[in-house]
Write a protein that holds these residues in place. Structure first.
Motif, PDB file in Angstrom:
ATOM      1  N   VAL A   1       0.877  -1.170   0.000  1.00  0.00           N
ATOM      2  CA  VAL A   1       0.000   0.000   0.000  1.00  0.00           C
ATOM      3  C   VAL A   1       0.914   1.219   0.000  1.00  0.00           C
ATOM      4  O   VAL A   1       1.696   1.397   0.938  1.00  0.00           O
ATOM      5  CB  VAL A   1      -0.907   0.025   1.247  1.00  0.00           C
ATOM      6  CG1 VAL A   1      -1.732   1.312   1.299  1.00  0.00           C
ATOM      7  CG2 VAL A   1      -1.820  -1.192   1.278  1.00  0.00           C
TER       8      VAL A   1
ATOM      9  N   ARG B   1      10.573  -3.541  -0.479  1.00  0.00           N
ATOM     10  CA  ARG B   1       9.905  -4.506   0.411  1.00  0.00           C
ATOM     11  C   ARG B   1       9.087  -5.509  -0.401  1.00  0.00           C
ATOM     12  O   ARG B   1       9.015  -6.696  -0.049  1.00  0.00           O
ATOM     13  CB  ARG B   1       9.021  -3.786   1.435  1.00  0.00           C
ATOM     14  CG  ARG B   1       8.481  -4.747   2.491  1.00  0.00           C
ATOM     15  CD  ARG B   1       7.760  -4.047   3.612  1.00  0.00           C
ATOM     16  NE  ARG B   1       6.583  -3.339   3.126  1.00  0.00           N
ATOM     17  CZ  ARG B   1       5.830  -2.545   3.861  1.00  0.00           C
ATOM     18  NH1 ARG B   1       6.138  -2.323   5.134  1.00  0.00           N
ATOM     19  NH2 ARG B   1       4.784  -1.938   3.356  1.00  0.00           N
TER      20      ARG B   1
ATOM     21  N   ASN C   1      -5.385 -10.730  11.403  1.00  0.00           N
ATOM     22  CA  ASN C   1      -5.404  -9.261  11.439  1.00  0.00           C
ATOM     23  C   ASN C   1      -6.841  -8.748  11.275  1.00  0.00           C
ATOM     24  O   ASN C   1      -7.265  -7.821  11.962  1.00  0.00           O
ATOM     25  CB  ASN C   1      -4.544  -8.683  10.312  1.00  0.00           C
ATOM     26  CG  ASN C   1      -3.139  -9.256  10.290  1.00  0.00           C
ATOM     27  OD1 ASN C   1      -2.963 -10.462  10.153  1.00  0.00           O
ATOM     28  ND2 ASN C   1      -2.136  -8.416  10.446  1.00  0.00           N
TER      29      ASN C   1
ATOM     30  N   GLU D   1       2.604  -5.422  17.295  1.00  0.00           N
ATOM     31  CA  GLU D   1       2.250  -4.287  16.437  1.00  0.00           C
ATOM     32  C   GLU D   1       0.742  -4.217  16.345  1.00  0.00           C
ATOM     33  O   GLU D   1       0.038  -4.996  16.983  1.00  0.00           O
ATOM     34  CB  GLU D   1       2.874  -4.450  15.047  1.00  0.00           C
ATOM     35  CG  GLU D   1       2.398  -5.692  14.324  1.00  0.00           C
ATOM     36  CD  GLU D   1       3.017  -5.896  12.944  1.00  0.00           C
ATOM     37  OE1 GLU D   1       3.384  -4.906  12.289  1.00  0.00           O
ATOM     38  OE2 GLU D   1       3.114  -7.058  12.521  1.00  0.00           O
ATOM     39  N   GLY D   2       0.231  -3.303  15.535  1.00  0.00           N
ATOM     40  CA  GLY D   2      -1.210  -3.218  15.311  1.00  0.00           C
ATOM     41  C   GLY D   2      -1.633  -4.207  14.234  1.00  0.00           C
ATOM     42  O   GLY D   2      -0.798  -4.798  13.554  1.00  0.00           O
ATOM     43  N   SER D   3      -2.950  -4.370  14.060  1.00  0.00           N
ATOM     44  CA  SER D   3      -3.443  -5.307  13.041  1.00  0.00           C
ATOM     45  C   SER D   3      -3.084  -4.828  11.640  1.00  0.00           C
ATOM     46  O   SER D   3      -2.943  -5.630  10.721  1.00  0.00           O
ATOM     47  CB  SER D   3      -4.947  -5.510  13.180  1.00  0.00           C
ATOM     48  OG  SER D   3      -5.640  -4.340  12.797  1.00  0.00           O
ATOM     49  N   SER D   4      -2.929  -3.514  11.457  1.00  0.00           N
ATOM     50  CA  SER D   4      -2.483  -3.001  10.147  1.00  0.00           C
ATOM     51  C   SER D   4      -1.593  -1.772  10.311  1.00  0.00           C
ATOM     52  O   SER D   4      -1.619  -0.860   9.479  1.00  0.00           O
ATOM     53  CB  SER D   4      -3.689  -2.672   9.253  1.00  0.00           C
ATOM     54  OG  SER D   4      -4.447  -1.622   9.800  1.00  0.00           O
ATOM     55  N   SER D   5      -0.808  -1.758  11.389  1.00  0.00           N
ATOM     56  CA  SER D   5       0.062  -0.601  11.644  1.00  0.00           C
ATOM     57  C   SER D   5       1.136  -0.995  12.649  1.00  0.00           C
ATOM     58  O   SER D   5       1.017  -2.032  13.302  1.00  0.00           O
ATOM     59  CB  SER D   5      -0.759   0.565  12.205  1.00  0.00           C
ATOM     60  OG  SER D   5      -1.398   0.176  13.407  1.00  0.00           O
ATOM     61  N   ASN D   6       2.151  -0.190  12.777  1.00  0.00           N
ATOM     62  CA  ASN D   6       3.167  -0.398  13.822  1.00  0.00           C
ATOM     63  C   ASN D   6       2.781   0.392  15.070  1.00  0.00           C
ATOM     64  O   ASN D   6       2.079   1.401  14.993  1.00  0.00           O
ATOM     65  CB  ASN D   6       4.549   0.020  13.323  1.00  0.00           C
ATOM     66  CG  ASN D   6       5.097  -0.938  12.271  1.00  0.00           C
ATOM     67  OD1 ASN D   6       5.310  -0.568  11.116  1.00  0.00           O
ATOM     68  ND2 ASN D   6       5.300  -2.193  12.647  1.00  0.00           N
TER      69      ASN D   6
ATOM     70  N   GLY E   1       7.530  -1.605   8.915  1.00  0.00           N
ATOM     71  CA  GLY E   1       6.782  -0.585   8.192  1.00  0.00           C
ATOM     72  C   GLY E   1       7.704   0.425   7.510  1.00  0.00           C
ATOM     73  O   GLY E   1       8.718   0.828   8.075  1.00  0.00           O
ATOM     74  N   ILE E   2       7.311   0.810   6.305  1.00  0.00           N
ATOM     75  CA  ILE E   2       8.075   1.827   5.593  1.00  0.00           C
ATOM     76  C   ILE E   2       7.906   3.166   6.322  1.00  0.00           C
ATOM     77  O   ILE E   2       8.854   3.936   6.482  1.00  0.00           O
ATOM     78  CB  ILE E   2       7.600   1.925   4.120  1.00  0.00           C
ATOM     79  CG1 ILE E   2       7.701   0.554   3.421  1.00  0.00           C
ATOM     80  CG2 ILE E   2       8.378   2.988   3.364  1.00  0.00           C
ATOM     81  CD1 ILE E   2       9.077  -0.052   3.359  1.00  0.00           C
ATOM     82  N   THR E   3       6.701   3.415   6.818  1.00  0.00           N
ATOM     83  CA  THR E   3       6.438   4.632   7.583  1.00  0.00           C
ATOM     84  C   THR E   3       7.249   4.611   8.874  1.00  0.00           C
ATOM     85  O   THR E   3       7.812   5.623   9.289  1.00  0.00           O
ATOM     86  CB  THR E   3       4.933   4.728   7.920  1.00  0.00           C
ATOM     87  OG1 THR E   3       4.183   4.270   6.797  1.00  0.00           O
ATOM     88  CG2 THR E   3       4.525   6.142   8.282  1.00  0.00           C
TER      89      THR E   3
ATOM     90  N   SER F   1       1.638   3.888  13.348  1.00  0.00           N
ATOM     91  CA  SER F   1       2.133   4.388  12.068  1.00  0.00           C
ATOM     92  C   SER F   1       1.831   3.391  10.959  1.00  0.00           C
ATOM     93  O   SER F   1       1.885   2.180  11.172  1.00  0.00           O
ATOM     94  CB  SER F   1       3.646   4.635  12.136  1.00  0.00           C
ATOM     95  OG  SER F   1       4.350   3.414  12.247  1.00  0.00           O
TER      96      SER F   1
HETATM   97  N1  PDD Z   1      -0.703  -2.017   6.466  1.00  0.00           N
HETATM   98  N2  PDD Z   1       2.109  -3.728  10.322  1.00  0.00           N
HETATM   99  C1  PDD Z   1       1.102  -4.307   9.632  1.00  0.00           C
HETATM  100  C2  PDD Z   1       0.588  -5.635  10.119  1.00  0.00           C
HETATM  101  C3  PDD Z   1       0.574  -3.676   8.498  1.00  0.00           C
HETATM  102  O1  PDD Z   1      -0.396  -4.267   7.807  1.00  0.00           O
HETATM  103  C4  PDD Z   1       1.082  -2.404   8.105  1.00  0.00           C
HETATM  104  C5  PDD Z   1       0.584  -1.682   6.895  1.00  0.00           C
HETATM  105  C6  PDD Z   1       2.134  -1.850   8.860  1.00  0.00           C
HETATM  106  C7  PDD Z   1       2.756  -0.529   8.504  1.00  0.00           C
HETATM  107  O2  PDD Z   1       3.509  -0.615   7.318  1.00  0.00           O
HETATM  108  P1  PDD Z   1       3.708   0.645   6.360  1.00  0.00           P
HETATM  109  O3  PDD Z   1       4.216   1.753   7.220  1.00  0.00           O
HETATM  110  O4  PDD Z   1       4.702   0.184   5.366  1.00  0.00           O
HETATM  111  O5  PDD Z   1       2.353   0.976   5.777  1.00  0.00           O
HETATM  112  C8  PDD Z   1       2.631  -2.542   9.963  1.00  0.00           C
HETATM  113  C9  PDD Z   1      -1.251  -1.438   5.258  1.00  0.00           C
HETATM  114  C10 PDD Z   1      -1.365   0.047   5.286  1.00  0.00           C
HETATM  115  C11 PDD Z   1      -2.550  -2.145   4.930  1.00  0.00           C
HETATM  116  O6  PDD Z   1      -2.582  -3.364   5.098  1.00  0.00           O
HETATM  117  O7  PDD Z   1      -3.503  -1.503   4.468  1.00  0.00           O
END
Ligand code: PDD
Length: 289
Positions: free
Chosen positions: A35, A52, A155, A181-186, A208-210, A244
């Motif tokens: 993403v 990545r 997740n 970490e979070g389900s879709s974030s750090n 995470g890239i962020t 993030s």
């Molecule tokens: N999710 N950890 C998980 C489990 C994630 O799914 C994500 C990103 C991140 C953060 O990564 P980044 O900074 O590269 O977005 C950490 C994306 C946004 C998604 O699944 O929609």
């Protein structure tokens, strides 16, 4: 303006984009994704996301759908076709279409590539100004969370539980009480003595890239940073917390479970890092992840 997607070599109206029923992504979640944020028409941390993606493909022994430079051109073409200025590009590569069998298909099976875009109005998002709440849930995932695979069922279950609890995110917790970490974030905390903490990038989290960009921004801002695991108890007692991701940027967390964080409004370090990140994606700082 019609909305387009990219499916296996063609730009197609979004509502007509389709993949075969025996695509291995559909049957086995045998695929990876990225993403990438688009801000003011520009891709944020494009190189980091492409690197990545290559790594995820390599770890799963999956061939790349095309050369990186060609993929980047296709991404730009989709952004242009959709007139996207702010939002995201979603790209997904699966191991392609083959008769159902757990083992890999024949080597000449072409991987499938799908790309879509989504418009987002980052400027009006209340989460940045008001902060969000998170709940903690058991981390039920596999041992390779460092690979960005579309296999996201644990997740999804955790995120759904968060939504049902009125929260923005679920922080996933190991049996020993550490937050991964979070389900879709750090996940991040700031300790009472002002230290910024996030978990090291092992197989237990997605790097995470962020997250990486924030680490660099924090160093530039002269913040004290420690890369280590933290517990749920530490999060409950933290001075500040935030999450993030490509779409969350730096989103302040003002409540973890029943614990109000700080005074219940976004803390100064979180706001500083969010401002720095917004400046960074707007091109007002120069560096790359
Ligand atoms: N999710 N950890 C998980 C489990 C994630 O799914 C994500 C990103 C991140 C953060 O990564 P980044 O900074 O590269 O977005 C950490 C994306 C946004 C998604 O699944 O929609």
């Amino acid at each position: 303006m019609p909305r387009y997607c990219y499916v296996n070599g063609r730009f197609t109206p979004h509502n007509q984009g389709a993949v075969h029923i025996e695509d291995r992504g559909y049957q086995f979640a045998d695929g990876v994704y990225e993403v990438v944020t688009v801000a003011d028409g520009k891709l944020v941390d494009e190189e980091g996301h492409m690197a990545r993606l290559d790594r995820s493909l390599k770890e799963l022994r999956m061939p790349a759908p095309m050369k990186r430079a060609v993929l980047q051109l296709k991404m730009r073409e989709l952004i242009r076709l959709n007139g996207l200025t702010d939002g995201l590009v979603y790209m997904q590569v699966t191991r392609g279409v083959a008769p159902r069998n757990h083992a890999f298909p024949a080597e000449d099976t072409p991987p499938a590539l799908v790309m879509t875009t989504k418009r987002m109005d980052f400027a009006s998002m209340r989460k940045f100004t008001d902060g969000v709440s998170v709940v903690t849930r058991p981390d039920l995932r596999w041992a390779r969370c460092d690979i960005k695979t579309v296999s996201l069922l644990p997740n999804c279950l955790a995120k759904q539980e968060a939504y049902e609890a009125g929260a923005y995110e679920a922080w996933l917790v190991k049996e020993n009480g550490e937050v991964t970490e979070g389900s879709s974030s750090n996940a991040w905390i700031v300790t009472a003595d002002g230290k910024l903490i996030t978990r090291p990038p092992t197989n237990e989290i997605l790097n995470g890239i962020t997250r990486r960009t924030i680490i660099t921004l924090a160093a530039e801002e002269g913040l004290t940073f420690e890369e280590r695991a933290f517990s749920v108890d530490e999060a409950h007692a933290a001075a500040e917390c935030f999450v993030s991701s490509a779409t969350s940027f730096v989103t302040p967390v003002v409540k973890v479970d029943d614990a109000v964080i700080g005074d219940g409004s976004p803390g100064p370090l979180s706001r500083k890092l969010l401002d720095a990140y917004k400046d960074y994606i707007a091109g007002r700082r120069d560096r790359a992840a």
